[in-house]
Design a protein around this motif. Structure first.
Motif, short mmCIF file in Angstrom:
data_model
loop_
_atom_site.label_atom_id
_atom_site.label_comp_id
_atom_site.label_asym_id
_atom_site.label_seq_id
_atom_site.Cartn_x
_atom_site.Cartn_y
_atom_site.Cartn_z
N LEU A 180 -2.33 2.67 -62.62
CA LEU A 180 -1.79 3.21 -61.37
C LEU A 180 -2.21 4.66 -61.15
O LEU A 180 -2.48 5.06 -60.01
CB LEU A 180 -0.26 3.09 -61.38
N ASP A 181 -2.27 5.44 -62.23
CA ASP A 181 -2.65 6.85 -62.10
C ASP A 181 -4.11 7.04 -61.69
O ASP A 181 -4.51 8.15 -61.32
CB ASP A 181 -2.40 7.59 -63.42
N ASP A 182 -4.91 5.98 -61.80
CA ASP A 182 -6.32 6.08 -61.46
C ASP A 182 -6.58 5.93 -59.96
O ASP A 182 -7.70 6.16 -59.50
CB ASP A 182 -7.12 4.99 -62.20
N VAL A 183 -5.56 5.56 -59.22
CA VAL A 183 -5.71 5.35 -57.77
C VAL A 183 -5.10 6.52 -57.02
O VAL A 183 -3.93 6.83 -57.19
CB VAL A 183 -5.04 4.04 -57.32
N ASN A 184 -5.91 7.18 -56.21
CA ASN A 184 -5.43 8.31 -55.42
C ASN A 184 -5.59 7.95 -53.94
O ASN A 184 -6.68 8.07 -53.37
CB ASN A 184 -6.22 9.58 -55.75
N THR A 185 -4.50 7.49 -53.35
CA THR A 185 -4.58 7.02 -51.96
C THR A 185 -4.77 8.17 -50.98
O THR A 185 -5.38 7.99 -49.93
CB THR A 185 -3.31 6.23 -51.58
N GLU A 186 -4.27 9.37 -51.32
CA GLU A 186 -4.44 10.51 -50.42
C GLU A 186 -5.89 10.94 -50.37
O GLU A 186 -6.43 11.25 -49.29
CB GLU A 186 -3.55 11.67 -50.89
N GLU A 187 -6.54 10.99 -51.54
CA GLU A 187 -7.95 11.38 -51.59
C GLU A 187 -8.87 10.20 -51.31
O GLU A 187 -10.08 10.37 -51.19
CB GLU A 187 -8.28 11.96 -52.97
N ARG A 188 -8.29 8.98 -51.28
CA ARG A 188 -9.05 7.75 -51.04
C ARG A 188 -10.12 7.55 -52.09
O ARG A 188 -11.28 7.29 -51.82
CB ARG A 188 -9.66 7.75 -49.64
N THR A 189 -9.71 7.69 -53.35
CA THR A 189 -10.63 7.53 -54.48
C THR A 189 -9.97 6.72 -55.59
O THR A 189 -8.74 6.63 -55.65
CB THR A 189 -11.06 8.89 -55.06
N VAL A 190 -10.81 6.16 -56.45
CA VAL A 190 -10.33 5.58 -57.70
C VAL A 190 -11.15 6.17 -58.83
O VAL A 190 -12.34 6.50 -58.66
CB VAL A 190 -10.45 4.04 -57.72
N SER A 191 -10.53 6.32 -59.99
CA SER A 191 -11.20 6.84 -61.17
C SER A 191 -11.53 5.66 -62.09
O SER A 191 -10.63 4.97 -62.57
CB SER A 191 -10.29 7.84 -61.90
N LEU A 192 -12.81 5.44 -62.30
CA LEU A 192 -13.27 4.28 -63.07
C LEU A 192 -13.79 4.70 -64.44
O LEU A 192 -14.51 5.70 -64.56
CB LEU A 192 -14.39 3.55 -62.31
N ASP A 193 -13.40 3.96 -65.46
CA ASP A 193 -13.90 4.19 -66.82
C ASP A 193 -15.08 3.27 -67.05
O ASP A 193 -14.92 2.06 -67.22
CB ASP A 193 -12.80 3.92 -67.85
N GLY A 194 -16.28 3.86 -67.08
CA GLY A 194 -17.48 3.06 -67.19
C GLY A 194 -17.98 2.91 -68.61
O GLY A 194 -17.28 3.19 -69.58
N LYS A 195 -19.23 2.46 -68.72
CA LYS A 195 -19.84 2.24 -70.03
C LYS A 195 -20.03 3.57 -70.76
O LYS A 195 -20.27 4.61 -70.14
CB LYS A 195 -21.20 1.55 -69.87
N GLY A 196 -19.93 3.51 -72.07
CA GLY A 196 -20.13 4.71 -72.87
C GLY A 196 -19.06 5.75 -72.69
O GLY A 196 -19.26 6.92 -72.99
N GLY A 197 -17.88 5.34 -72.18
CA GLY A 197 -16.79 6.29 -72.00
C GLY A 197 -16.98 7.23 -70.84
O GLY A 197 -16.24 8.20 -70.69
N ARG A 198 -18.00 6.96 -70.00
CA ARG A 198 -18.24 7.83 -68.84
C ARG A 198 -17.25 7.49 -67.73
O ARG A 198 -17.13 6.34 -67.33
CB ARG A 198 -19.67 7.68 -68.34
N GLN A 199 -16.60 8.51 -67.22
CA GLN A 199 -15.63 8.33 -66.14
C GLN A 199 -16.23 8.86 -64.84
O GLN A 199 -16.93 9.88 -64.84
CB GLN A 199 -14.33 9.07 -66.47
N ARG A 200 -15.97 8.15 -63.75
CA ARG A 200 -16.51 8.62 -62.47
C ARG A 200 -15.47 8.40 -61.38
O ARG A 200 -14.65 7.48 -61.45
CB ARG A 200 -17.81 7.89 -62.12
#
Length: 313
Positions: free
Chosen positions: A170-190
């Motif tokens: 739930l903390d990865d979703v920011n509805t005000e900024e209209r973004t999601v924080s994704l944990d990708g391969k190799g521990g890279r977050q975007r």
């Protein structure tokens, strides 16, 4: 071994010895041995055609030229398919390695000649119209319908991998900024922007469906929950997409990765820079992203043909 009796000793002895080695010491299947025998017969014919009658006379350039002949065709023979040419080269390389290890040649001249790389498979992408049909097939008001709509809208809107989507908290979703924080391969977050339709679907799910699912669990922070109130699995997400595709009447193969491919392809067709798409997809190298540009080449040709003043003679 039959088929090599008329070869000079400098080729016949090594080839038959290698095939015997494969059969006796390696236990190679008969069908594979037959394929190797045919490939090595062709290799021997190629060497003889170049005036070479012994394996120790072969150079790396000869082996590379043999590969080129396989791919291009010559001497009345059509070009070989890439997979067949690769198999023939593997047979020739194995022959040279065997001869070197047995002390029959001074070096393994074929070691540096690599088989042709397999063709890069172009990502499959659905047309925009089919993606919209797919998303609209999740139009119900039930808990599962709301969850599926939110999941599929998010996959297409963000280009997320299925593991990244079901891994969202739930903390990865920011509805005000209209973004999601994704944990990708190799521990890279975007941080990835999300479109308004996906945000609406997420909001509807979080307000009207997720609380019902959460009651059955133990306070999981996951955005997408299953019927037990725990994090939705990748397999369940895949099944949801498969069901939606069936309802939408889409006959093409559909998987969560197809939505990711569609996301990238549609962005590039819309004029997005390949490096921006690279960042959105979370690719470590732009070379990985550039394969999507091959998918859009027809679109680029059409634009060029209609827009460039000198496109036609």
């Amino acid at each position: 071994m039959q088929g090599f009796e008329n070869l000079p000793d400098g080729l016949r002895v090594v080839i038959t010895g290698y095939l015997d080695h494969l059969a006796v010491e390696r236990g190679t299947a008969r069908s594979t041995l037959d394929s190797y025998a045919r490939d090595l017969r062709r290799y021997a014919d190629y060497l003889l055609g170049g005036g070479i009658s012994a394996l120790r006379e072969v150079s790396a350039e000869h082996v590379a030229s043999f590969l080129a002949e396989l791919r291009q065709g010559s001497r009345g023979r059509p070009p070989m398919a890439q997979s067949s040419a690769a198999r023939a080269l593997v047979a020739a390389r194995g022959l040279h390695r065997f001869a070197y290890l047995e002390g029959l040649t001074d070096s393994d001249v074929a070691r540096e000649v690599s088989p042709p790389s397999p063709p890069r498979r172009l990502p499959k992408a659905l047309p925009v119209e089919q993606v919209l049909r797919l998303l609209d097939s999740c139009g119900g008001a039930g808990v599962r319908d709301l969850r599926e709509r939110a999941l599929l809208e998010l996959l297409y809107s963000s280009g997320a991998r299925i593991s990244e989507a079901v891994g969202l908290d739930l903390d990865d979703v920011n509805t005000e900024e209209r973004t999601v924080s994704l944990d990708g391969k190799g521990g890279r977050q975007r941080l990835v922007p999300v479109g308004q339709p996906a945000l609406h679907a997420l909001d509807a799910y979080l307000v009207r469906a997720r609380p019902t699912l959460a009651i059955r669990g133990r306070g999981s922070p996951a955005v997408f929950l299953n019927s037990r109130g725990t994090r939705l699995s990748r397999q369940s997400a895949w099944n949801a997409l498969k069901s939606a595709a069936q309802r939408a009447g889409i006959t093409a193969e559909v998987s969560p990765h197809v939505l990711r491919h569609s996301f990238a392809t549609h962005l590039l067709e819309g004029g997005a820079d390949v490096r921006v798409v690279q960042e959105l997809l979370g690719h470590a190298s732009v070379a990985t992203t550039q394969v999507y540009t091959l998918v859009t080449v027809n679109t680029l040709r059409e634009v060029y043909a209609t827009a460039h003043p000198r496109a036609h003679g």
